[in-house]
Motif scaffolding. Structure first.
Motif, PDB file in Angstrom:
ATOM      1  N   MET A  71      -5.353  -0.660  -9.561  1.00 34.37           N
ATOM      2  CA  MET A  71      -4.081  -1.271  -9.358  1.00 34.37           C
ATOM      3  C   MET A  71      -4.249  -2.659  -9.702  1.00 34.37           C
ATOM      4  O   MET A  71      -5.294  -3.388  -9.752  1.00 34.37           O
ATOM      5  N   ARG A  72      -3.052  -3.335  -9.883  1.00 39.21           N
ATOM      6  CA  ARG A  72      -3.146  -4.629 -10.366  1.00 39.21           C
ATOM      7  C   ARG A  72      -1.838  -5.405  -9.654  1.00 39.21           C
ATOM      8  O   ARG A  72      -0.632  -4.882  -9.785  1.00 39.21           O
ATOM      9  N   THR A  73      -1.813  -6.732  -9.100  1.00 40.11           N
ATOM     10  CA  THR A  73      -0.573  -7.259  -8.859  1.00 40.11           C
ATOM     11  C   THR A  73       0.043  -7.842  -9.902  1.00 40.11           C
ATOM     12  O   THR A  73      -0.508  -7.853 -11.225  1.00 40.11           O
ATOM     13  N   ASN A  74       1.231  -8.319  -9.895  1.00 40.27           N
ATOM     14  CA  ASN A  74       2.040  -8.841 -11.073  1.00 40.27           C
ATOM     15  C   ASN A  74       1.421 -10.186 -11.756  1.00 40.27           C
ATOM     16  O   ASN A  74       1.315 -11.080 -11.075  1.00 40.27           O
ATOM     17  N   LEU A 128      -7.445   4.765  -2.022  1.00 41.02           N
ATOM     18  CA  LEU A 128      -6.279   3.540  -1.914  1.00 41.02           C
ATOM     19  C   LEU A 128      -6.493   3.142  -0.365  1.00 41.02           C
ATOM     20  O   LEU A 128      -6.333   1.761  -0.288  1.00 41.02           O
ATOM     21  N   ARG A 129      -6.755   3.697   0.653  1.00 41.77           N
ATOM     22  CA  ARG A 129      -6.747   3.083   1.914  1.00 41.77           C
ATOM     23  C   ARG A 129      -8.195   2.354   1.828  1.00 41.77           C
ATOM     24  O   ARG A 129      -8.390   1.290   2.826  1.00 41.77           O
ATOM     25  N   ALA A 130      -9.170   2.804   1.213  1.00 46.50           N
ATOM     26  CA  ALA A 130     -10.285   2.023   1.183  1.00 46.50           C
ATOM     27  C   ALA A 130     -10.242   0.587   0.491  1.00 46.50           C
ATOM     28  O   ALA A 130     -10.915  -0.047   0.879  1.00 46.50           O
ATOM     29  N   SER A 131      -9.250   0.628  -0.626  1.00 46.73           N
ATOM     30  CA  SER A 131      -9.149  -0.457  -1.346  1.00 46.73           C
ATOM     31  C   SER A 131      -8.290  -1.511  -0.953  1.00 46.73           C
ATOM     32  O   SER A 131      -8.329  -2.783  -1.132  1.00 46.73           O
ATOM     33  N   TRP A 132      -7.328  -0.851  -0.134  1.00 48.70           N
ATOM     34  CA  TRP A 132      -6.351  -2.053   0.270  1.00 48.70           C
ATOM     35  C   TRP A 132      -6.720  -2.469   1.638  1.00 48.70           C
ATOM     36  O   TRP A 132      -6.697  -3.095   2.567  1.00 48.70           O
ATOM     37  N   SER A 183       0.767  -1.172   0.051  1.00 49.93           N
ATOM     38  CA  SER A 183      -0.032  -0.037  -0.036  1.00 49.93           C
ATOM     39  C   SER A 183       0.743   1.274   0.057  1.00 49.93           C
ATOM     40  O   SER A 183       0.486   2.296  -0.640  1.00 49.93           O
ATOM     41  N   LYS A 184       2.008   1.281   0.645  1.00 46.10           N
ATOM     42  CA  LYS A 184       2.904   2.394   0.611  1.00 46.10           C
ATOM     43  C   LYS A 184       3.602   2.754  -0.796  1.00 46.10           C
ATOM     44  O   LYS A 184       3.549   3.644  -1.226  1.00 46.10           O
ATOM     45  N   ARG A 185       3.709   1.511  -1.405  1.00 47.07           N
ATOM     46  CA  ARG A 185       4.592   1.572  -2.685  1.00 47.07           C
ATOM     47  C   ARG A 185       3.530   2.156  -3.890  1.00 47.07           C
ATOM     48  O   ARG A 185       3.582   3.064  -4.393  1.00 47.07           O
ATOM     49  N   SER A 226     -10.537  -1.546  -8.090  1.00 43.67           N
ATOM     50  CA  SER A 226     -10.496  -0.477  -8.999  1.00 43.67           C
ATOM     51  C   SER A 226     -11.796   0.168  -8.213  1.00 43.67           C
ATOM     52  O   SER A 226     -12.951  -0.400  -7.714  1.00 43.67           O
ATOM     53  N   VAL A 227     -11.596   1.541  -7.712  1.00 40.12           N
ATOM     54  CA  VAL A 227     -12.625   2.444  -6.955  1.00 40.12           C
ATOM     55  C   VAL A 227     -12.436   3.538  -7.382  1.00 40.12           C
ATOM     56  O   VAL A 227     -11.525   4.283  -7.960  1.00 40.12           O
ATOM     57  N   SER A 228     -13.697   4.354  -7.234  1.00 40.56           N
ATOM     58  CA  SER A 228     -13.776   5.574  -7.948  1.00 40.56           C
ATOM     59  C   SER A 228     -14.446   6.577  -6.537  1.00 40.56           C
ATOM     60  O   SER A 228     -15.462   6.059  -5.923  1.00 40.56           O
ATOM     61  N   ALA A 229     -14.263   7.769  -6.949  1.00 38.63           N
ATOM     62  CA  ALA A 229     -15.079   8.810  -5.854  1.00 38.63           C
ATOM     63  C   ALA A 229     -15.556  10.096  -6.603  1.00 38.63           C
ATOM     64  O   ALA A 229     -14.665  10.491  -7.662  1.00 38.63           O
ATOM     65  N   GLU A 230     -16.453  10.946  -6.391  1.00 38.02           N
ATOM     66  CA  GLU A 230     -16.952  11.813  -6.853  1.00 38.02           C
ATOM     67  C   GLU A 230     -16.509  13.036  -5.901  1.00 38.02           C
ATOM     68  O   GLU A 230     -16.544  13.042  -4.387  1.00 38.02           O
TER      69      GLU A 230
END
Length: 89
Positions: free
Chosen positions: A47-50, A85-89, A15-17, A62-66
């Motif tokens: 985001m996507r892992t390898n 990012l915090r919400a998705s990880w 999450s930091k990277r 994949s997340v979005s916000a208005e």
């Protein structure tokens, strides 16, 4: 943006990277908005892992916000991106 920053092997948590890469990308996107005299009201991060490392679990959030109002201020978009990012990880 190249995802090379996210792919690099590091001792820091994913999450930091990802946060650093997303922040850098968001800064450039906001700069482009200002250059084109445009504004945006929605932000989406993904985001996507390898995908070539099948030994590791695959993760593709994949997340979005208005935003409350159309903006082109880097601070507004970085804050929203980090919240996503915090919400998705």
């Amino acid at each position: 943006m190249s995802s090379a920053a996210v792919r690099s092997v590091s001792a820091s948590p994913p999450s930091k990277r990802c946060g650093k890469a997303i922040c850098e990308y968001t800064v450039r996107a906001a700069e482009k908005l200002r250059q084109e005299k445009q504004m945006a009201k929605r932000i989406c991060i993904f985001m996507r892992t390898n995908r070539f490392n099948q030994a590791e679990p695959q993760y593709m959030p994949s997340v979005s916000a208005e935003l409350p109002f159309p903006a082109n201020d880097t601070r507004d978009f970085v804050e929203a991106a980090m919240r996503l990012l915090r919400a998705s990880w």
